[in-house]
Scaffold this active site. Structure first.
Site: not given
Ligand code: BDR
Ligand code: CA
Length: 313
Positions: A11, A15-16, A40, A124, A158, A164-166, A239-240
């Site tokens: 997405d 970082d992707d 994202n 990711t 986060n 965590e977001f994903n 991250h990714d």
């Molecule tokens: C993940 O969330 C997204 O914002 C980043 O691309 C990463 O995959 C980190 O929590």
């Molecule tokens: Ca990502």
């Protein structure tokens, strides 16, 4: 060693974008397709970003658009971290790669059917496409070598204090993946918060002085600014790419195989990954969880990939 056939479901996202660049031209990997999922940014934005980053990385491969909402229909964007375009901070080239007519889930199925070897899926973004693929094509599960995903955490989150977001974006999808019985590796915040973009890394990028490195500096400066504003972390965690790096060289992370489940109900903890590091629940281990990163090795791979991207123009 034969290169590992790989599909990257993502997405982009700063970082992707770097994960695409890391996967693009490494001799240990054979990137056979990119699929997108909303996360994202909305699905149209992240798909365009994926096509533009793939163009920057000089790739020629199928790219398919996937799910624009979670399994339960939720939509959310991370503009606070990734900006309005989901990839703010630099001018990217116009997308030269056409979009596949297939839905991401069907492209994953097609690539798996066509491959003579088992294929690794690296996710990711939210796990929506991967979960839909497992539900829609159960007969192709045996063609999957492994699923490596960036997501979750053994400690805090986060997007919410514990999620965590994903995983937060589609907990039901994460649940399907975690119960799939397939070989799984989780790269959560525990390990990705060790992949920091430090001032020294910026200096090494500056030294490269290529068009690609300048574009990446622009992206990472934006990412550093938002991470500092939102989390008070001035050196942002990349991250990714960690999920890709471990396929190139497993020794870049230390993992522990444990039971991981996702909280679907918790009023405050929905989307949290419950990582049973000391087997307190007595459940079967279902996932390798990456806990420690070899920072030097990770950045060696990442910087070499950026250099190579410029050289392949
Ligand atoms: C993940 O969330 C997204 O914002 C980043 O691309 C990463 O995959 C980190 O929590
Ligand atoms: Ca990502």
């Amino acid at each position: 060693m034969k290169p590992i056939p790989l599909i990257l479901d993502c997405d982009p996202g700063h970082d992707d974008a770097l994960a695409i660049i890391l996967a693009a031209h490494n001799p240990a990997l054979r990137l056979i397709g990119i699929t997108t999922v909303s996360g994202n940014g909305g699905i149209k934005k992240v798909t365009l970003n994926a096509r533009r980053v793939a163009t920057l990385a000089n790739l020629n491969l199928p790219i398919a658009e996937g799910s624009g909402k979670s399994i339960l229909g939720a939509v959310e964007e991370a503009t606070d971290i990734h900006g309005e375009s989901a990839l703010d901070g630099a001018e990217l080239p116009e997308a030269k790669i056409e979009l596949s007519e297939l839905h991401a889930v069907d492209l994953i199925a097609k690539l798996l059917k066509e491959s003579t070897e088992k294929v690794t899926i690296v996710a990711t973004g939210p796990l929506t496409n991967v979960a839909l693929f497992l539900k829609m094509y159960p007969q192709l599960k045996e063609n999957v070598r492994e699923i490596v995903f960036m997501g979750g955490s053994a400690t805090r989150g986060n997007r919410t204090p514990y999620a965590e977001f994903n995983i937060w974006m589609d907990p039901e999808a994460a649940d399907v993946v975690l119960r799939s019985g397939l070989p799984l590796t989780m790269c959560g915040l525990d390990v990705t918060h060790q992949a920091l973009v430090t001032p020294e890394i910026f200096a090494r990028l500056e030294k490269m002085g290529t068009q690609v490195s300048r574009t990446i500096i622009g992206l990472l400066k934006f990412f550093a600014k938002t991470y500092d504003e939102v989390f008070e972390i001035p050196d942002p965690p990349l991250h990714d790419p960690v999920a890709v790096a471990l396929l190139i060289d497993r020794s870049v992370v230390r993992t522990k195989k444990v039971n991981v489940q996702v909280e679907l109900i918790g009023s405050l903890t929905r989307g949290a990954t419950v990582v049973d590091l000391h087997n307190r629940l007595g459940e079967q281990a279902n996932c390798e969880v990456a806990l420690e990163l070899d920072f030097e090795l990770f950045w060696k791979m990442m910087l070499e990939a950026i250099e190579k991207s410029a050289a392949t123009k």
